[in-house]
Enzyme design. Structure first.
Site, PDB file in Angstrom:
ATOM      1  N   GLU A   9     -25.269 -18.994   4.008  1.00 15.32           N
ATOM      2  CA  GLU A   9     -24.843 -20.124   2.566  1.00 15.32           C
ATOM      3  C   GLU A   9     -24.199 -21.515   2.626  1.00 15.32           C
ATOM      4  O   GLU A   9     -24.376 -22.428   2.112  1.00 15.32           O
ATOM      5  CB  GLU A   9     -24.131 -18.533   2.064  1.00 15.32           C
ATOM      6  N   ASP A  82     -24.514 -13.670   3.279  1.00 18.30           N
ATOM      7  CA  ASP A  82     -23.748 -12.316   3.882  1.00 18.30           C
ATOM      8  C   ASP A  82     -24.136 -10.804   3.104  1.00 18.30           C
ATOM      9  O   ASP A  82     -25.023 -10.859   2.941  1.00 18.30           O
ATOM     10  CB  ASP A  82     -22.883 -12.301   2.490  1.00 18.30           C
ATOM     11  N   ASP A  84     -23.871  -8.284   1.135  1.00 17.50           N
ATOM     12  CA  ASP A  84     -23.716  -6.961   0.041  1.00 17.50           C
ATOM     13  C   ASP A  84     -24.990  -7.727  -0.744  1.00 17.50           C
ATOM     14  O   ASP A  84     -25.417  -8.391  -0.885  1.00 17.50           O
ATOM     15  CB  ASP A  84     -22.193  -7.859  -0.581  1.00 17.50           C
ATOM     16  N   GLU A  86     -24.994  -9.890  -3.678  1.00 17.59           N
ATOM     17  CA  GLU A  86     -25.512 -11.005  -3.559  1.00 17.59           C
ATOM     18  C   GLU A  86     -25.914 -11.912  -2.114  1.00 17.59           C
ATOM     19  O   GLU A  86     -27.009 -12.572  -2.822  1.00 17.59           O
ATOM     20  CB  GLU A  86     -23.843 -11.563  -3.722  1.00 17.59           C
ATOM     21  N   TYR A 302     -16.209  -9.640   7.404  1.00 18.20           N
ATOM     22  CA  TYR A 302     -16.436  -9.657   6.223  1.00 18.20           C
ATOM     23  C   TYR A 302     -15.522  -8.631   5.174  1.00 18.20           C
ATOM     24  O   TYR A 302     -14.807  -7.986   5.070  1.00 18.20           O
ATOM     25  CB  TYR A 302     -17.329  -9.440   6.043  1.00 18.20           C
ATOM     26  N   ARG A 304     -15.590  -8.697   1.525  1.00 15.50           N
ATOM     27  CA  ARG A 304     -15.720  -8.115   0.407  1.00 15.50           C
ATOM     28  C   ARG A 304     -16.151  -6.611   1.017  1.00 15.50           C
ATOM     29  O   ARG A 304     -17.453  -6.841   0.937  1.00 15.50           O
ATOM     30  CB  ARG A 304     -17.013  -9.172  -0.592  1.00 15.50           C
ATOM     31  N   HIS A 348     -20.553  -1.188   5.553  1.00 18.90           N
ATOM     32  CA  HIS A 348     -19.565  -2.099   5.727  1.00 18.90           C
ATOM     33  C   HIS A 348     -18.741  -1.530   6.590  1.00 18.90           C
ATOM     34  O   HIS A 348     -18.322  -0.831   6.051  1.00 18.90           O
ATOM     35  CB  HIS A 348     -19.064  -2.597   3.970  1.00 18.90           C
TER      36      HIS A 348
END
Length: 851
Positions: A9, A82, A84, A86, A302, A304, A348
């Site tokens: 990203e 990432d 997740d 998104e 990470y 989140r 995670h």
């Protein structure tokens, strides 16, 4: 030789990963999402199973073009956003956008929880495919948010002037804030009293300590009035205080689990004063990597996540560090484990340092102060989570007030003190504040006491208190409430709070969230008309459905179908029952008698026509389409405006049961006052300033003046509020009006409510002598430029000879800031009271995000 293409990203992340992978890989950044629903269109085909229409995001065309060129010459394309929902969606959109340049079998998905060499190499040695269930879950969330935003916001705009928008989750967060505010406003404090004494031993050590009345005749001491307190106080007079019992106990206090997103945001707000959005911004930097001279390295996992899971390798490394650094007595026999909530993604990890041996002190010369403070918080919490509990010795002494002859009432006092016997995890985190027991705060220290020992009463203590309303939500407390209620997910907490502030539904005051008047109005409307949609439990249930989609237990389109069926019913109810056609038709028939319609009025990009409005309503009724009560009310108002052309209107209104409107229709239309007409005439010759844009709104004085003129010309009177703003507009451009002072008195213009109470001319002249202005500073999307700001204020003062109180304060702050360049500043400071504005700069953390 072809190279492998890796897409992440951000440029910072690309730089870190490129250094790890080496020259056989080209790592590029997509700059986040490259495709989304269209910005100015609905973009969802409900009839085709909620099929979304994705378009390239404005500004991403060049990025996509470069990625396509790089992908065309690559052996493999690794999608590495990432780990997740998104991130999975970004990867899916990238593959969809690039598949024309690259065969589908050359795309691979890689996921990792930390950006370190071992983790990245492990991820690239086992690439996979895109998880379409995660993508479906993200698409479902996006479609849900678009449905609610596009369907509810227009309803809100029609009912509440100035409202920004409604959001599926943000409106629930607003509801929590506003309902707490209502509790505070409705709260009625109740009086109560605390009684106690300052006592000492009769022998050394005679250091005094305080005791608190805990029980009266065996029941909890509840003293509600001054009279009751005085009565007890009198009854205690002359009694001997004697130690009745000593109650020792040892408390084992276990460390908290490592941070997850919500707990990190809460701790960062409470301990460091960082806003959630700023916390995530700093955490992102720590995750993506810092350069130690040998290239960037990711410092934390990470950020989140809602899982307390820690990898075995990280756990082993932490235990080894604890044993070596603090000794074996600080290491539990078995590793500590913490249970995540049911919906947590165990793939995670919790937020932890990527290398526990990289202590905060070792990074002091590398990290900026704000980032270092956050890293220290994360590091300490992780290390502490793998240490033994702290052992705390607590001693409570119960002291009896012996009843003299003739009295039977009994009083029991207590005092409690604690002492850390073994610090355990507190060796890393430091001590904690003393906790309050049921009767008040613990005291720091108790002297050695024995049962039966008499004590001397040095002083009776009494304190009047009142019950307190619940506290307003802080940012940390609201994040906790959202998490506890299952509203939102780790990736959304910070954006929810930022959105409420940006849309001016709440304000931040010293980290406390206070709903604005607009926020309260919006919440009241949404709860009244769409309470089921913006219900906390319903929203939490939707989050659980999104989790079930990701787990493959339900289809995303099926979930949306069930939601949309209920959503349509709620919307229909919110719009209210349709107007009665038997009422609409007579009103439309009477309106056919209008011979002269007011001219069309253009306001901004929209054109308003009374005639076309009536014709559109007639067509709706002819086609048997429902007409809302709001439209019917607008038609009644329009009929009253044209009543001089409609002789049958009083009779029709009376027959329809509108007695008040019928009475009004019999009175003539009041002409616009000549003073108002004269003010509008003055504005016809004005050279207006250019329109200015504030957020999403554009303020144009010319358009506003024209709209008032069109309204008057169409026979509609101005409201009191409109007259007030008309007066302000005339005052604003008074410098262009000849002989303004005489005209102001003649037209009854009220003195401008923006005029400053003091003449700031000397301040303006003093600041004109400043030679060296500080360079502009960019914070988020805004640029702060002292010189440009001063020049703007000076120009406004030159034209009007006045500034608003807020502008005057800003001018004073500027003078205090540049005092070293202002001659005879002491005299200026004395005249304008600038001394209190001179601040000594501290190297402290910002209270909130510098956005």
């Amino acid at each position: 030789m072809s190279k492998h293409l890796v897409i992440v990203e951000s440029p910072a992340k690309a730089k870190t990963i490129n250094k790890i992978l080496g020259p056989d890989y080209v790592v590029k950044a997509s700059m986040g999402h490259v495709r989304d629903l269209p910005q100015k269109e609905f973009g969802i085909d409900i009839e085709k199973a909620f099929k979304p229409r994705y378009v390239t995001i404005k500004g991403r065309e060049k990025v996509l073009s470069e990625l396509k060129a790089a992908a065309a010459g690559a052996d493999r394309v690794y999608l590495a956003p990432d780990p997740d929902r998104e991130g999975e969606a970004i990867a899916w959109h990238l593959q969809a956008a690039l598949k024309g340049s690259v065969p589908e079998d050359r795309f691979f998905r890689v996921s990792y929880n930390e950006i370190t060499a071992p983790a990245i190499r492990e991820a690239f040695s086992h690439p996979g495919r895109i998880d379409l269930r995660k993508v479906d879950s993200q698409q479902a969330r996006r479609v849900l948010d678009r449905l609610v935003g596009y369907r509810v916001s227009p309803l809100l705009w029609r009912r509440i002037r100035g409202a920004a928008s409604a959001g599926r989750v943000q409106s629930v967060a607003l509801r929590l804030v506003c309902e707490r505010e209502k509790l505070i406003l409705d709260f009625k404090p109740e009086e109560y009293w605390l009684l106690g004494a300052k006592v000492a031993k009769l022998i050394e050590p005679r250091d005094p300590f305080e005791i608190r009345l805990a029980r009266i005749d065996g029941d909890k001491a509840a003293i509600r009035t001054s009279e009751q307190a005085q009565s007890i106080r009198a009854d205690l007079e002359g009694r001997v205080l004697r130690v009745g019992a000593i109650l020792p106990r040892e408390i084992s206090k276990r460390a908290m689990p490592p941070y997850i997103t919500s707990s990190l945001q809460q701790a960062s707000s409470s301990v460091l004063g960082y806003a959630p959005a700023y916390t995530m911004k700093l955490a992102q930097r720590l995750y993506e990597g810092e350069d130690f001279g040998e290239g960037p390295i990711g410092l934390i996992t990470y950020m989140r996540t809602d899982s307390f899971h820690v990898s075995k390798s990280a756990q082993d490394a932490c235990r080894h560090y604890i044993g070596e650094t603090f000794g074996p007595e600080y290491l539990p026999e078995k590793p500590n484990f913490y249970r995540s909530r049911g919906s947590a993604q165990e793939a995670h990890e919790a937020i932890r340092p990527t290398d526990v041996k990289r202590t905060p002190d070792s990074l002091a010369s590398v990290l900026e102060p704000e980032g270092l403070r956050l890293y220290r918080l994360i590091w300490q919490r992780f290390v502490a989570s793998q240490m033994v509990p702290a052992r705390i010795a607590q001693r409570t002494v119960e002291i009896e007030a012996e009843p003299p002859a003739g009295k039977t009432s009994t009083y029991l006092f207590r005092a409690t003190a604690s002492q850390v016997v073994f610090p355990g995890y507190m060796k890393v985190t430091g001590g904690e504040e003393r906790k309050k027991d049921e009767n008040g705060e613990e005291i720091e220290k108790l002297p050695p006491l024995e049962v039966g020992e008499a004590l001397e009463c040095l002083e009776w203590l009494e304190q009047q208190k009142f019950t307190q309303p619940p506290a307003r939500y802080s940012e940390a407390a609201l994040v906790r409430a959202l998490e506890e209620n299952g509203v939102g997910r780790p990736s959304t907490y910070a954006s929810i709070l930022s959105t409420l502030v940006e849309r001016r539904y709440v304000t931040r005051q010293k980290r406390t969230l206070i709903p604005t008047d607009m926020g309260m109005k919006v919440c009241e409307f949404l709860v009244t008309h769409l309470g089921e949609l913006f219900d906390v439990k319903f929203t939490a249930g939707m989050e659980e459905s999104l989790d079930e989609i990701e787990e493959g237990r339900i289809q995303w389109t099926h979930m949306l179908g069930e939601f949309y069926g209920r959503f349509r019913q709620w919307l229909a109810a919110a719009k209210g029952p349709p107007a009665d056609p038997q009422v609409m038709q007579p009103l439309l028939d009477v309106m056919a008698g209008v011979k002269e319609w007011a001219p069309e009025a253009k306001r901004g990009k929209r054109t308003y026509s009374d005639q076309r409005f009536v014709e559109s309503l007639s067509k709706q009724v002819e086609e048997s389409k429902p007409v809302s009560e709001r439209q019917m009310e607008a038609l009644k108002s329009l009929a009253l405006r044209y009543r001089e052309q409609l002789p049958d209107l009083p009779r029709v209104l009376e027959e329809l049961g509108f007695s008040a409107e019928a009475e009004k229709s019999r009175s003539p239309v009041e002409p616009t006052p000549p003073e108002t007409l004269r003010k509008l005439q003055l504005l016809e010759k004005i050279e207006f300033r250019p329109a200015r844009k504030v957020g999403r709104k554009t303020y144009d004085d010319r358009v506003f003046a024209d709209s008032l003129r069109h309204q008057v010309e169409s026979g509609r009177a101005l409201s009191d509020n409109q007259v007030h703003y008309l007066d302000r507009l005339v005052h604003k451009y008074s410098a262009q009006v000849e002989n303004f002072e005489a005209l102001a008195a003649e037209l009854g213009l009220q003195k401008s409510d923006v005029e400053s109470a003091e003449d700031v001319g000397p301040l303006v002249e003093a600041l004109k002598t400043v030679k060296e202005w500080k360079p502009p500073v960019k914070r988020g999307r805004r640029t702060w430029d002292d010189r440009a700001f001063f020049e703007s204020l000076a120009a406004q003062y030159a034209e009007h000879k006045h500034l608003s109180p807020r502008q005057v304060l800003s001018m004073k702050k500027l003078a205090a800031r540049y005092r070293e360049q202002i001659a005879d500043f002491e005299t200026l400071s004395s005249h304008f009271g600038l001394a209190g504005l001179i601040k000594t700069r501290k190297a402290a953390a910002p209270e909130t995000s510098p956005e």
